[in-house]
Design a protein around this motif. Structure first.
Motif, mmCIF file in Angstrom:
data_model
loop_
_atom_site.group_PDB
_atom_site.id
_atom_site.type_symbol
_atom_site.label_atom_id
_atom_site.label_comp_id
_atom_site.label_asym_id
_atom_site.label_seq_id
_atom_site.Cartn_x
_atom_site.Cartn_y
_atom_site.Cartn_z
ATOM 1 N N ARG A 123 63.585 32.254 34.416
ATOM 2 C CA ARG A 123 64.159 31.151 33.638
ATOM 3 C C ARG A 123 65.203 30.394 34.462
ATOM 4 N NH1 ARG A 123 64.986 34.000 29.547
ATOM 5 N NH2 ARG A 123 67.130 34.636 29.984
ATOM 6 N N ALA A 124 66.077 31.133 35.123
ATOM 7 C CA ALA A 124 67.121 30.498 35.933
ATOM 8 C C ALA A 124 66.528 29.798 37.145
ATOM 9 C CB ALA A 124 68.142 31.549 36.369
ATOM 10 N N SER A 125 65.497 30.410 37.743
ATOM 11 C CA SER A 125 64.863 29.808 38.913
ATOM 12 C C SER A 125 64.197 28.487 38.554
ATOM 13 C CB SER A 125 63.830 30.774 39.499
ATOM 14 O OG SER A 125 63.113 30.178 40.556
ATOM 15 N N ARG A 126 63.410 28.491 37.483
ATOM 16 C CA ARG A 126 62.722 27.263 37.070
ATOM 17 C C ARG A 126 63.712 26.165 36.698
ATOM 18 N NH1 ARG A 126 59.866 30.713 33.343
ATOM 19 N NH2 ARG A 126 58.004 31.598 34.308
ATOM 20 N N GLY A 127 64.767 26.557 36.000
ATOM 21 C CA GLY A 127 65.722 25.569 35.508
ATOM 22 C C GLY A 127 66.759 25.140 36.519
ATOM 23 N N GLY A 128 66.747 25.763 37.703
ATOM 24 C CA GLY A 128 67.739 25.415 38.713
ATOM 25 C C GLY A 128 69.151 25.794 38.305
ATOM 26 N N ASP A 129 69.272 26.858 37.512
ATOM 27 C CA ASP A 129 70.580 27.291 37.006
ATOM 28 C C ASP A 129 71.231 28.229 38.019
ATOM 29 O OD1 ASP A 129 72.739 28.423 35.633
ATOM 30 O OD2 ASP A 129 71.714 28.292 33.700
ATOM 31 N N ALA A 161 72.477 37.647 48.254
ATOM 32 C CA ALA A 161 72.288 36.888 47.019
ATOM 33 C C ALA A 161 72.253 35.385 47.257
ATOM 34 C CB ALA A 161 73.396 37.246 46.024
ATOM 35 N N THR A 162 73.125 34.875 48.112
ATOM 36 C CA THR A 162 73.174 33.431 48.339
ATOM 37 C C THR A 162 71.889 32.921 48.975
ATOM 38 O OG1 THR A 162 75.582 33.484 48.583
ATOM 39 C CG2 THR A 162 74.427 31.567 49.466
ATOM 40 N N ALA A 163 71.400 33.641 49.983
ATOM 41 C CA ALA A 163 70.170 33.226 50.661
ATOM 42 C C ALA A 163 68.972 33.308 49.721
ATOM 43 C CB ALA A 163 69.936 34.088 51.898
ATOM 44 N N VAL A 164 68.902 34.371 48.926
ATOM 45 C CA VAL A 164 67.793 34.519 47.984
ATOM 46 C C VAL A 164 67.877 33.442 46.904
ATOM 47 C CG1 VAL A 164 66.787 36.025 46.216
ATOM 48 C CG2 VAL A 164 67.504 36.976 48.423
ATOM 49 N N LEU A 165 69.082 33.166 46.442
ATOM 50 C CA LEU A 165 69.275 32.115 45.441
ATOM 51 C C LEU A 165 68.756 30.777 45.961
ATOM 52 C CD1 LEU A 165 72.413 31.562 43.264
ATOM 53 C CD2 LEU A 165 71.421 29.655 44.516
ATOM 54 N N ASN A 166 69.102 30.437 47.192
ATOM 55 C CA ASN A 166 68.648 29.171 47.769
ATOM 56 C C ASN A 166 67.131 29.136 47.948
ATOM 57 O OD1 ASN A 166 71.233 28.069 47.950
ATOM 58 N ND2 ASN A 166 71.612 28.996 49.955
ATOM 59 N N THR A 167 66.534 30.298 48.139
ATOM 60 C CA THR A 167 65.081 30.373 48.294
ATOM 61 C C THR A 167 64.362 30.082 46.984
ATOM 62 O OG1 THR A 167 65.250 31.980 50.101
ATOM 63 C CG2 THR A 167 63.156 31.894 48.917
ATOM 64 N N PHE A 168 64.918 30.569 45.866
ATOM 65 C CA PHE A 168 64.213 30.482 44.587
ATOM 66 C C PHE A 168 64.747 29.416 43.636
ATOM 67 C CE2 PHE A 168 62.888 34.731 45.900
ATOM 68 C CZ PHE A 168 61.557 34.742 45.507
ATOM 69 N N LEU A 169 65.922 28.871 43.895
ATOM 70 C CA LEU A 169 66.523 27.930 42.951
ATOM 71 C C LEU A 169 65.629 26.706 42.755
ATOM 72 C CD1 LEU A 169 69.128 27.623 41.271
ATOM 73 C CD2 LEU A 169 70.042 26.218 43.133
ATOM 74 N N GLY A 170 65.282 26.433 41.489
ATOM 75 C CA GLY A 170 64.438 25.297 41.168
ATOM 76 C C GLY A 170 62.965 25.527 41.423
ATOM 77 N N GLY A 174 55.431 27.810 38.755
ATOM 78 C CA GLY A 174 54.091 28.265 38.426
ATOM 79 C C GLY A 174 53.978 29.749 38.152
ATOM 80 N N ALA A 175 55.073 30.484 38.311
ATOM 81 C CA ALA A 175 55.026 31.934 38.115
ATOM 82 C C ALA A 175 55.101 32.276 36.636
ATOM 83 C CB ALA A 175 56.169 32.605 38.864
ATOM 84 N N GLN A 176 54.433 33.352 36.267
ATOM 85 C CA GLN A 176 54.515 33.825 34.899
ATOM 86 C C GLN A 176 54.818 35.316 34.895
ATOM 87 O OE1 GLN A 176 49.998 33.029 34.376
ATOM 88 N NE2 GLN A 176 50.511 34.456 32.721
ATOM 89 N N PRO A 177 55.458 35.795 33.834
ATOM 90 C CA PRO A 177 55.768 37.227 33.766
ATOM 91 C C PRO A 177 54.490 38.062 33.810
ATOM 92 C CG PRO A 177 56.941 36.000 32.068
ATOM 93 C CD PRO A 177 55.927 35.067 32.649
ATOM 94 N N ALA A 178 54.618 39.262 34.336
ATOM 95 C CA ALA A 178 53.466 40.158 34.425
ATOM 96 C C ALA A 178 53.955 41.598 34.454
ATOM 97 C CB ALA A 178 52.646 39.855 35.677
ATOM 98 N N ILE A 179 53.069 42.495 34.091
ATOM 99 C CA ILE A 179 53.311 43.924 34.286
ATOM 100 C C ILE A 179 52.414 44.346 35.437
ATOM 101 C CG2 ILE A 179 53.266 46.226 33.279
ATOM 102 C CD1 ILE A 179 55.298 44.357 32.003
ATOM 103 N N ILE A 180 53.025 44.811 36.514
ATOM 104 C CA ILE A 180 52.295 45.142 37.732
ATOM 105 C C ILE A 180 52.413 46.636 37.978
ATOM 106 C CG2 ILE A 180 52.068 44.679 40.202
ATOM 107 C CD1 ILE A 180 53.587 42.005 39.615
ATOM 108 N N ASN A 181 51.307 47.335 37.820
ATOM 109 C CA ASN A 181 51.299 48.797 37.934
ATOM 110 C C ASN A 181 52.391 49.426 37.074
ATOM 111 O OD1 ASN A 181 49.228 48.422 39.721
ATOM 112 N ND2 ASN A 181 50.135 49.619 41.368
ATOM 113 N N GLY A 182 52.544 48.894 35.867
ATOM 114 C CA GLY A 182 53.484 49.465 34.917
ATOM 115 C C GLY A 182 54.918 49.023 35.078
ATOM 116 N N VAL A 183 55.173 48.084 35.991
ATOM 117 C CA VAL A 183 56.532 47.620 36.269
ATOM 118 C C VAL A 183 56.598 46.114 36.045
ATOM 119 C CG1 VAL A 183 58.341 47.454 38.028
ATOM 120 C CG2 VAL A 183 56.865 49.469 37.949
ATOM 121 N N ALA A 184 57.722 45.633 35.501
ATOM 122 C CA ALA A 184 57.879 44.202 35.248
ATOM 123 C C ALA A 184 57.911 43.429 36.556
ATOM 124 C CB ALA A 184 59.158 43.944 34.454
ATOM 125 N N GLY A 185 57.170 42.317 36.591
ATOM 126 C CA GLY A 185 57.142 41.471 37.774
ATOM 127 C C GLY A 185 56.724 40.071 37.389
#
Length: 232
Positions: A123-129, A161-170, A174-185
């Motif tokens: 949610r934060a990534s898509r919204g650029g929050d 955190a800062t580098a990862v934030l800049n990678t994913f912000l905004g 196209g990603a959607q929630p999923a359960i991958i081998n029993g784990v949230a992803g």
């Protein structure tokens, strides 16, 4: 050196089940002999998550680790393959073992809590929050991408955190929630076909690691349940 991953994938494909959600905590070893506990844990480690971590190692480290720790090849034989001394081969395997151990947090056992954190991340990534995204990231979070993802533009590794934030912000639109081998992803699955997944490690309500998997062979080994996006 890619032969080490090919050997490991072959071994993985023959297992009736794979456990990709968590890598085992490595056991310290001073000599060449493996304890029964270590061998059992490494046998359980053979899965897509371990393959992702191995893909981030240097070729010589990966070869030494896989041949010795997973296939029991003596260091003197590995040394011949690598064109190095036995001591150097031992050091390469030890360094790889430390990196595998460092990429193996216990993780958050509560699936619902995992989903809450992953959904907050998306949610934060898509919204650029900026603030919301920073809130769910551990200060030492690391993102690793497999070789296929790197070929299509992903960075092999992003730390902090800062580098990862800049990678994913905004992004992650196209990603959607999923359960991958029993784990949230999360997954990119246009028209219902999974093209890539994000494997999240969540510890104490924070994202500590994200593994981006785009390799077709690995994706086919995963049990992926696509979930509706928030609001759908």
């Amino acid at each position: 050196a890619r032969v080490s991953l090919d050997l490991l994938r072959t071994r993985t494909s023959r297992r009736e089940e794979t456990r990709a959600e968590i890598l085992p905590e490595a056991v310290e070893r001073d000599g060449e002999g493996a304890s029964p506990e270590y061998e059992a844990e490494m046998a359980d480690a053979v899965g897509p998550a371990l393959l992702v971590v191995l893909d981030t190692l240097a070729p010589a480290e990966r070869l030494a680790f896989v041949l010795h720790d997973l296939f029991g090849v003596p260091f003197d034989e590995i040394a011949v393959i690598l064109g190095r001394s036995s001591d150097a081969a031992r050091q390469l395997a030890s360094r790889a073992r430390r990196r595998v151990r460092g990429a193996s947090p216990t993780g958050e056992p509560d699936l619902e809590r995992q989903r809450e954190v992953v959904n907050a991340f998306l949610r934060a990534s898509r919204g650029g929050d900026f603030e919301a995204l920073l809130t769910v990231l551990d200060p030492d979070v690391v993102v690793r991408a497999d070789a296929t993802a790197v070929k299509i533009g992903a960075a092999p590794e992003v730390r902090g955190a800062t580098a990862v934030l800049n990678t994913f912000l905004g992004r992650a639109v196209g990603a959607q929630p999923a359960i991958i081998n029993g784990v949230a992803g999360a997954a990119w699955a246009p028209h219902g076909r999974v093209r890539a997944v994000l494997n999240f490690t969540v510890v104490d309500g924070k994202v500590t690691a994200i593994d981006l998997v785009a390799d077709r062979e690995r994706l086919d080994q995963l049990d992926v349940e696509l979930l509706p996006r928030e609001g759908e």
